[in-house]
Design a protein around this motif. Structure first.
Motif, PDB file in Angstrom:
ATOM      1  N   HIS A 150      -6.815  19.933  14.970  1.00  0.00           N
ATOM      2  CA  HIS A 150      -6.456  18.754  15.761  1.00  0.00           C
ATOM      3  C   HIS A 150      -6.385  17.555  14.830  1.00  0.00           C
ATOM      4  O   HIS A 150      -7.148  17.454  13.858  1.00  0.00           O
ATOM      5  CB  HIS A 150      -7.494  18.498  16.864  1.00  0.00           C
ATOM      6  N   GLN A 169      -9.418  11.604  22.223  1.00  0.00           N
ATOM      7  CA  GLN A 169      -8.542  12.778  22.179  1.00  0.00           C
ATOM      8  C   GLN A 169      -9.215  13.934  21.438  1.00  0.00           C
ATOM      9  O   GLN A 169      -9.100  15.096  21.838  1.00  0.00           O
ATOM     10  CB  GLN A 169      -7.217  12.418  21.491  1.00  0.00           C
ATOM     11  N   TYR A 218     -10.198  17.577  23.126  1.00  0.00           N
ATOM     12  CA  TYR A 218      -9.795  18.859  22.542  1.00  0.00           C
ATOM     13  C   TYR A 218     -11.003  19.789  22.419  1.00  0.00           C
ATOM     14  O   TYR A 218     -10.919  20.972  22.766  1.00  0.00           O
ATOM     15  CB  TYR A 218      -9.165  18.615  21.171  1.00  0.00           C
ATOM     16  N   LYS A 263     -12.134  20.852  26.077  1.00  0.00           N
ATOM     17  CA  LYS A 263     -11.234  21.483  27.046  1.00  0.00           C
ATOM     18  C   LYS A 263     -10.091  22.278  26.430  1.00  0.00           C
ATOM     19  O   LYS A 263      -9.776  23.378  26.904  1.00  0.00           O
ATOM     20  CB  LYS A 263     -10.656  20.406  27.976  1.00  0.00           C
ATOM     21  N   HIS A 264      -9.459  21.765  25.388  1.00  0.00           N
ATOM     22  CA  HIS A 264      -8.193  22.348  24.944  1.00  0.00           C
ATOM     23  C   HIS A 264      -8.303  23.304  23.761  1.00  0.00           C
ATOM     24  O   HIS A 264      -7.322  23.975  23.430  1.00  0.00           O
ATOM     25  CB  HIS A 264      -7.198  21.235  24.595  1.00  0.00           C
ATOM     26  N   SER A 265      -9.450  23.356  23.107  1.00  0.00           N
ATOM     27  CA  SER A 265      -9.597  24.341  22.032  1.00  0.00           C
ATOM     28  C   SER A 265      -9.884  25.708  22.652  1.00  0.00           C
ATOM     29  O   SER A 265     -10.142  25.821  23.854  1.00  0.00           O
ATOM     30  CB  SER A 265     -10.733  23.946  21.087  1.00  0.00           C
ATOM     31  N   ARG A 321     -15.212  26.049  24.192  1.00  0.00           N
ATOM     32  CA  ARG A 321     -15.753  24.788  24.709  1.00  0.00           C
ATOM     33  C   ARG A 321     -16.891  24.381  23.780  1.00  0.00           C
ATOM     34  O   ARG A 321     -17.884  25.094  23.669  1.00  0.00           O
ATOM     35  CB  ARG A 321     -16.258  24.949  26.135  1.00  0.00           C
ATOM     36  N   SER A 338     -11.621  14.115  30.083  1.00  0.00           N
ATOM     37  CA  SER A 338     -10.288  14.055  30.700  1.00  0.00           C
ATOM     38  C   SER A 338     -10.144  12.761  31.497  1.00  0.00           C
ATOM     39  O   SER A 338      -9.108  12.072  31.435  1.00  0.00           O
ATOM     40  CB  SER A 338     -10.063  15.266  31.623  1.00  0.00           C
TER      41      SER A 338
END
Length: 680
Positions: free
Chosen positions: A418, A473, A477, A480-482, A485, A630
């Motif tokens: 990221h 951001q 990541y 949530k987005h990787s 967790r 988020s």
């Protein structure tokens, strides 16, 4: 395996021994300033010792009282390879941690070098007699002939060598001593530290001879080891090169009554005696040749066999390591091997560096390349052969971050990609050395700018807003987005690094925790992190979740807006931290007073209120009341999002007792929170 042990025992006589004296001036503690100073010395003194190839000697002082460390290293004067000297001094620092753990002073001696460090100043050149003991190593064999006459002759020959050593520019000499009363030649080495004057070196070596007369009486060989000078003599050629000084046996050097003959004067025929000594020396030389020939013939096949056995054992351990991937009882060594094998299977973007590459890139961890010093070890700037700049985190062997945290950070960050996370390029594991190699970020860390009055002008509101959004951001990541967790658990200003464009990069994942998608929170009895950024439920009960990171983000947001630290903020009214002060201003409608003076004129009132509102929402005392990352990102990116009215923050009514313990008096039972040392 039994054969391997036998072969190792056969080769042991060829391995250099070591001797040490551990001081009695007290101990230092883990992660202390004294340990950091000692670690800095260990990274600079070996290189300094070889910078002057003619002396191979160095002294250094690091720190301020009471944590000041004095050090001295000296390699043997016949050393021909500077790298051997450097390696010896570096090994001495490592061995000191094992032989004299946490001792503030120690002396270590090897065949090739010596090292001394202390919290007392022993570096004065005329301090030839030190309060730490001399070390005496005695040959178990004694001379069987010669009696007092031999002792007298040997002492005279050693005295001649001492005088020659003191007069030499390097304060070092080797000699071959002809002593008529023994059937061989005596070889000797004497050395002082080269900063001693002739008189000081002479005085020091006289103390050595005094110890020789007392402790080595009649021994066929031995050593006297001291900080400022040392001596060794043997009946074999133990040093490199030819003797610098040859002292043959001659007539008239001793009183006539000292000779074991019935005459009242020395034997008249000196030349025959010299010839006899030469023949005996040649016989001894031939005997040594035969021994060396046997060793030359036998050692290679033994070494090959030993290497083969070690390879078989290593392969067996490798297979066992892979088969027991999750075996928590495994020892450190297989665990390290296991980590290396797993990393080798990753993409080519991750590099396993050789230790020699890192040494070359950082100029042997030179002081000039030191970027900073943390509780887990120093960080050095380096440059690879292709010109890429790197930052090398060298973990101290006795730091708070052990192999578990090291493995955690390597395996975790190697999987993360990221823009707002620092990029781990690779690592190096060699022996006790554990190194992490990161991309080099030239603008250091966020705390370098926001907490320094003379640097706040370099980071305007646009920079700060971009940094806030970038950190948010990066956390989103992780949460949530990787693929995993991840709870960071140590988010703070010093762990936010800035690239050349001032973009933020979250770093230091040694304390991070991985959650499955079904997990909501976890708990631990070992609360680690940095006081001021820890959420109340984590600090008091060891409970952590994504809301713990949200709390840390809220603290960081208030620090960026105000330019003030939360921890140690003791300036305004009854509120003894930034959270309490911010809450007071928010309730009183005077929240503009919170803003850093350098950005007050740059930020519009509505933006200021919105960002402070978001920060206070993140630091609410109850984890359930805090938003997710988020929600935070949505609130930061859209002015149309309606912001909730925050409840009071954690620690908002914090006070400090005289013993510097921290209390939260808002509950029925006061909770004491011990401030953890900053481990970065």
């Amino acid at each position: 395996m039994d054969m391997a042990i036998i072969l190792i025992l056969l080769l042991l006589p060829f391995v250099g021994a070591e001797w040490q004296v551990c001081g009695s001036s007290g101990n230092y503690t883990s992660n202390s300033t004294y340990q950091a100073n000692l670690l800095l010395l260990s990274s600079t003194l070996p290189n300094k010792a070889v910078s002057n190839t003619s002396s191979l000697f160095a002294t250094a002082t690091v720190g301020d009282a009471p944590d000041i460390v004095y050090a001295l290293s000296l390699c043997r004067g016949d050393t021909t390879d500077a790298s051997d000297c450097e390696s010896c001094v570096a090994a001495a620092f490592e061995d000191a941690q094992q032989s004299c753990p946490y001792n503030k002073e120690a002396s270590l001696y090897y065949d090739a070098c010596m090292l001394r460090f202390s919290n007392h100043n022993f570096l004065l050149a005329n301090s030839t007699e030190d309060h730490m003991s001399w070390i005496t190593i005695r040959n178990n064999l004694n001379f069987t002939t010669g009696g007092d006459s031999l002792k007298h002759l040997l002492l005279m020959r050693l005295n001649s060598t001492a005088q020659a050593a003191a007069k030499s520019s390097r304060r070092f000499t080797t000699s071959r001593l002809g002593v008529n009363l023994v059937p061989t030649t005596v070889y000797c080495l004497m050395q002082c530290t080269p900063d001693l004057t002739l008189d000081d070196c002479t005085a020091c070596l006289q103390l050595v001879l005094k110890h020789t007369l007392k402790s080595l009486d009649g021994a066929q060989g031995g050593r006297i080891l001291g900080t400022r000078c040392s001596m060794r003599y043997e009946l074999y050629h133990f040093y490199e090169g030819v003797p610098m000084l040859a002292i043959p046996a001659v007539n008239g050097t001793t009183p006539p009554t000292r000779y074991p003959h019935s005459q009242s004067h020395p034997p008249a025929a000196a030349p025959p005696r010299l010839a006899q000594a030469t023949v005996q020396e040649q016989q001894g030389h031939n005997s040594r040749k035969r021994v060396l020939l046997i060793i030359a013939v036998v050692a290679p096949p033994l070494s090959i066999l030993l290497c083969f056995i070690c390879s078989v054992v290593w392969m067996r351990r490798r297979r066992q390591g892979k088969a027991n991937l999750n075996d928590q009882a495994a020892t450190n060594r297989p665990e390290k091997d296991e980590l290396v094998w797993r990393l080798e299977e990753k993409s080519s973007e991750f590099t396993l560096f050789d230790f020699s590459e890192i040494l070359h890139a950082t100029h042997n961890f030179s002081k000039e390349n030191l970027l900073g010093q943390g509780g887990f070890g120093p960080v050095y700037k380096g440059q690879l052969p292709d010109g890429m700049q790197i930052a090398v985190k060298r973990l101290a062997s006795h730091s708070g971050q052990g192999f578990t945290e090291f493995k955690n950070e390597v395996e975790l960050i190697a999987k993360l990609q990221h823009n707002n996370l620092v990029k781990l390029l690779g690592c190096c594991i060699q022996g006790e050395e554990k190194l992490l190699v990161y991309e080099y970020l030239p603008n250091k860390s966020l705390d370098f700018f926001i907490f320094e009055r003379n640097r706040t002008a370099f980071i305007d509101w646009n920079n700060r807003r971009a940094i806030i959004e970038g950190i948010a951001q990066g956390l989103l990541y992780l949460h949530k987005h990787s693929r995993l967790r991840i709870i960071h658990r140590d988010l703070k200003a010093s762990n936010i690094l800035l690239d050349k464009d001032m973009n933020p990069k979250i770093s230091d994942f040694g304390l991070a925790k991985i959650f499955s998608s079904n997990d909501i929170q976890g708990s631990t009895k070992r609360v680690v992190g940095t006081y001021g950024y820890m959420s109340p439920e984590y600090a008091s009960e060891g409970i952590y979740s994504i809301k713990s990171d949200v709390f840390s983000f809220g603290v960081l947001l208030l620090e960026i807006l105000s330019g003030k630290r939360n921890s140690g903020f003791y300036q305004y009214g009854d509120f003894l931290n930034l959270l309490g002060y911010s809450w007071q201003l928010w309730e009183g409608g005077t929240w503009v007073e919170l803003l850093d003076a350098s950005i007050v004129k740059e930020i519009c009132t509505s933006d200021a209120r919105r960002y402070i509102n978001i920060a206070l929402t993140c630091v609410q005392e109850s984890a359930d009341d805090r938003p997710t990352m988020s929600d935070v990102v949505a609130m930061l990116n859209s002015e149309s999002v309606i912001l909730p009215e925050p409840n009071h923050p954690g620690y908002f009514n914090l006070r400090v007792s005289k013993t510097h313990e921290f209390f939260v008096p808002c509950s029925n039972n006061d909770v004491t929170i011990t401030e953890e040392p900053d481990g970065r």
